[in-house]
Design an enzyme around this catalytic site. Sequence first.
Site, PDB file in Angstrom:
ATOM      1  N   ARG A   1      14.420   7.890  79.955  1.00  0.00           N
ATOM      2  CA  ARG A   1      15.715   7.839  79.278  1.00  0.00           C
ATOM      3  C   ARG A   1      16.483   9.128  79.576  1.00  0.00           C
ATOM      4  O   ARG A   1      15.906  10.204  79.615  1.00  0.00           O
ATOM      5  CB  ARG A   1      15.511   7.714  77.756  1.00  0.00           C
ATOM      6  CG  ARG A   1      15.697   6.305  77.245  1.00  0.00           C
ATOM      7  CD  ARG A   1      15.237   6.121  75.821  1.00  0.00           C
ATOM      8  NE  ARG A   1      15.814   7.028  74.838  1.00  0.00           N
ATOM      9  CZ  ARG A   1      15.570   6.962  73.528  1.00  0.00           C
ATOM     10  NH1 ARG A   1      14.763   6.021  73.062  1.00  0.00           N
ATOM     11  NH2 ARG A   1      16.115   7.810  72.694  1.00  0.00           N
TER      12      ARG A   1
ATOM     13  N   LYS B   1       8.686   5.301  65.906  1.00  0.00           N
ATOM     14  CA  LYS B   1       9.372   4.329  65.030  1.00  0.00           C
ATOM     15  C   LYS B   1       9.511   2.969  65.729  1.00  0.00           C
ATOM     16  O   LYS B   1       9.176   1.935  65.169  1.00  0.00           O
ATOM     17  CB  LYS B   1      10.765   4.851  64.626  1.00  0.00           C
ATOM     18  CG  LYS B   1      10.736   6.190  63.903  1.00  0.00           C
ATOM     19  CD  LYS B   1      12.127   6.668  63.500  1.00  0.00           C
ATOM     20  CE  LYS B   1      13.047   7.025  64.650  1.00  0.00           C
ATOM     21  NZ  LYS B   1      12.609   8.161  65.487  1.00  0.00           N
TER      22      LYS B   1
ATOM     23  N   ARG C   1       7.221   9.446  77.879  1.00  0.00           N
ATOM     24  CA  ARG C   1       7.765   8.093  77.640  1.00  0.00           C
ATOM     25  C   ARG C   1       8.498   7.594  78.896  1.00  0.00           C
ATOM     26  O   ARG C   1       9.245   8.333  79.529  1.00  0.00           O
ATOM     27  CB  ARG C   1       8.759   8.111  76.472  1.00  0.00           C
ATOM     28  CG  ARG C   1       9.503   6.780  76.332  1.00  0.00           C
ATOM     29  CD  ARG C   1      10.190   6.595  75.012  1.00  0.00           C
ATOM     30  NE  ARG C   1      11.135   7.643  74.686  1.00  0.00           N
ATOM     31  CZ  ARG C   1      11.697   7.771  73.500  1.00  0.00           C
ATOM     32  NH1 ARG C   1      11.411   6.929  72.532  1.00  0.00           N
ATOM     33  NH2 ARG C   1      12.554   8.761  73.271  1.00  0.00           N
TER      34      ARG C   1
HETATM   35  P1  AP5 Z   1       8.861   5.518  70.356  1.00  0.00           P
HETATM   36  O1  AP5 Z   1       8.253   4.416  69.559  1.00  0.00           O
HETATM   37  O2  AP5 Z   1       9.762   5.177  71.487  1.00  0.00           O
HETATM   38  O3  AP5 Z   1       9.513   6.606  69.373  1.00  0.00           O
HETATM   39  P2  AP5 Z   1      10.815   6.551  68.439  1.00  0.00           P
HETATM   40  O4  AP5 Z   1      10.456   7.203  67.159  1.00  0.00           O
HETATM   41  O5  AP5 Z   1      11.334   5.148  68.397  1.00  0.00           O
HETATM   42  O6  AP5 Z   1      11.726   7.532  69.274  1.00  0.00           O
HETATM   43  P3  AP5 Z   1      13.246   7.539  69.767  1.00  0.00           P
HETATM   44  O7  AP5 Z   1      13.344   8.714  70.697  1.00  0.00           O
HETATM   45  O8  AP5 Z   1      13.684   6.217  70.310  1.00  0.00           O
HETATM   46  O9  AP5 Z   1      13.975   7.831  68.451  1.00  0.00           O
HETATM   47  P4  AP5 Z   1      15.288   8.546  68.261  1.00  0.00           P
HETATM   48  O10 AP5 Z   1      15.415   8.421  66.791  1.00  0.00           O
HETATM   49  O11 AP5 Z   1      15.431   9.895  68.801  1.00  0.00           O
HETATM   50  O12 AP5 Z   1      16.272   7.730  69.217  1.00  0.00           O
HETATM   51  P5  AP5 Z   1      17.234   6.487  68.972  1.00  0.00           P
HETATM   52  O13 AP5 Z   1      16.946   5.517  70.028  1.00  0.00           O
HETATM   53  O14 AP5 Z   1      17.220   6.065  67.543  1.00  0.00           O
HETATM   54  O15 AP5 Z   1       7.626   6.416  70.903  1.00  0.00           O
HETATM   55  C1  AP5 Z   1       7.871   7.550  71.707  1.00  0.00           C
HETATM   56  C2  AP5 Z   1       6.796   7.598  72.826  1.00  0.00           C
HETATM   57  O16 AP5 Z   1       5.527   7.859  72.232  1.00  0.00           O
HETATM   58  C3  AP5 Z   1       6.625   6.279  73.598  1.00  0.00           C
HETATM   59  O17 AP5 Z   1       6.301   6.569  74.928  1.00  0.00           O
HETATM   60  C4  AP5 Z   1       5.433   5.581  72.887  1.00  0.00           C
HETATM   61  O18 AP5 Z   1       4.709   4.747  73.798  1.00  0.00           O
HETATM   62  C5  AP5 Z   1       4.605   6.786  72.462  1.00  0.00           C
HETATM   63  N1  AP5 Z   1       3.903   6.600  71.186  1.00  0.00           N
HETATM   64  C6  AP5 Z   1       4.383   5.983  70.075  1.00  0.00           C
HETATM   65  N2  AP5 Z   1       3.486   6.058  69.087  1.00  0.00           N
HETATM   66  C7  AP5 Z   1       2.426   6.768  69.586  1.00  0.00           C
HETATM   67  C8  AP5 Z   1       1.177   7.199  69.034  1.00  0.00           C
HETATM   68  N3  AP5 Z   1       0.831   6.916  67.765  1.00  0.00           N
HETATM   69  N4  AP5 Z   1       0.337   7.915  69.820  1.00  0.00           N
HETATM   70  C9  AP5 Z   1       0.668   8.215  71.092  1.00  0.00           C
HETATM   71  N5  AP5 Z   1       1.822   7.822  71.682  1.00  0.00           N
HETATM   72  C10 AP5 Z   1       2.695   7.109  70.936  1.00  0.00           C
HETATM   73  O19 AP5 Z   1      18.660   7.184  69.187  1.00  0.00           O
HETATM   74  C11 AP5 Z   1      19.093   7.592  70.465  1.00  0.00           C
HETATM   75  C12 AP5 Z   1      20.514   8.129  70.344  1.00  0.00           C
HETATM   76  O20 AP5 Z   1      21.407   7.077  69.889  1.00  0.00           O
HETATM   77  C13 AP5 Z   1      20.730   9.274  69.337  1.00  0.00           C
HETATM   78  O21 AP5 Z   1      20.418  10.535  69.888  1.00  0.00           O
HETATM   79  C14 AP5 Z   1      22.224   9.115  69.017  1.00  0.00           C
HETATM   80  O22 AP5 Z   1      23.036   9.624  70.043  1.00  0.00           O
HETATM   81  C15 AP5 Z   1      22.392   7.598  68.987  1.00  0.00           C
HETATM   82  N6  AP5 Z   1      22.161   7.029  67.655  1.00  0.00           N
HETATM   83  C16 AP5 Z   1      21.212   6.105  67.301  1.00  0.00           C
HETATM   84  N7  AP5 Z   1      21.281   5.831  65.992  1.00  0.00           N
HETATM   85  C17 AP5 Z   1      22.288   6.598  65.487  1.00  0.00           C
HETATM   86  C18 AP5 Z   1      22.804   6.782  64.180  1.00  0.00           C
HETATM   87  N8  AP5 Z   1      22.310   6.119  63.109  1.00  0.00           N
HETATM   88  N9  AP5 Z   1      23.832   7.652  64.036  1.00  0.00           N
HETATM   89  C19 AP5 Z   1      24.357   8.321  65.078  1.00  0.00           C
HETATM   90  N10 AP5 Z   1      23.888   8.217  66.347  1.00  0.00           N
HETATM   91  C20 AP5 Z   1      22.861   7.355  66.544  1.00  0.00           C
END
Ligand code: AP5
Length: 223
Positions: free
Chosen positions: A166, A19, A133
């Site tokens: 992370r 994402k 990652r």
């Molecule tokens: P990346 O683009 O980093 O993936 P992402 O989908 O953004 O993954 P996240 O882990 O950041 O999402 P998440 O939803 O779990 O975490 P968030 O930060 O929102 O890509 C991942 C890896 O793959 C990278 O190394 C990239 O280079 C690689 N890659 C990407 N595309 C690729 C492809 N096509 N092919 C190969 N490799 C690829 O949330 C973290 C925490 O914050 C949560 O657990 C929670 O505690 C809190 N939080 C955040 N939002 C909320 C909410 N709305 N409500 C409650 N708690 C929340």
Amino acid sequence: MISVKSLNLIFLGPPGAGKGTVAKDVVERFGVPHISTGDMLRDAVSAGSALGKKVQSVMESGQLVSDDLLYDLVEDRLSKKDCMNGFILDGFPRNVKQANDLDKILNELNLNLSAVVFLDVSEEEVVNRISSRRVCPKCSKVYNLISLKPKNDMLCDDDGIELIQREDDKPDTVRERYRIYVEKTAPLVKLYTNRNQIVTIDASGPVDKVDEIVFNTLDELSQ
Ligand code: AP5
């Protein structure tokens, strides 16, 4: 950069689906702000703010931060002037309550959702992506040891700082995050499908392929 009708988007998908990666490329092409609630919360933790102190242990354990905190964070960010011509919400909403909260916020701000872009990837692929990652602790740039390597071994291309994993990317926490995704976030696919607002993208390919599919979809949407 392409000038388009306002694109008010949600990026939905499991942890590690890509994402954030795709959102950054969409920002470059379409010029809409990227609102990642995960990045905002991680910034608060790094800054040691009152919000950061409240959420740090919850995030490190892979649980969801409280809906009330998210409501205030998102309402405040979407009220900013730069969101009036489009935005990408990445990581919010995360459950049905937050989806209802978002309806309320958008209604108050007189904004409509253009589409929910669902990045569809298997559990096996997201576990692979997350385990390789690495991020820069200074500028938060995201790398991947397999698909998006830094130019110099384990150093950020932009500021030369050593990359880290992370805290919530450790294997046990990733499994917990995925479990929570299935239980709480995946039902949103059905909710937005029923509202006829979802666009499902096969996000299992390499980044440039996924970007191409998303760009084509957004080009169509913005005409
Ligand atoms: P990346 O683009 O980093 O993936 P992402 O989908 O953004 O993954 P996240 O882990 O950041 O999402 P998440 O939803 O779990 O975490 P968030 O930060 O929102 O890509 C991942 C890896 O793959 C990278 O190394 C990239 O280079 C690689 N890659 C990407 N595309 C690729 C492809 N096509 N092919 C190969 N490799 C690829 O949330 C973290 C925490 O914050 C949560 O657990 C929670 O505690 C809190 N939080 C955040 N939002 C909320 C909410 N709305 N409500 C409650 N708690 C929340």
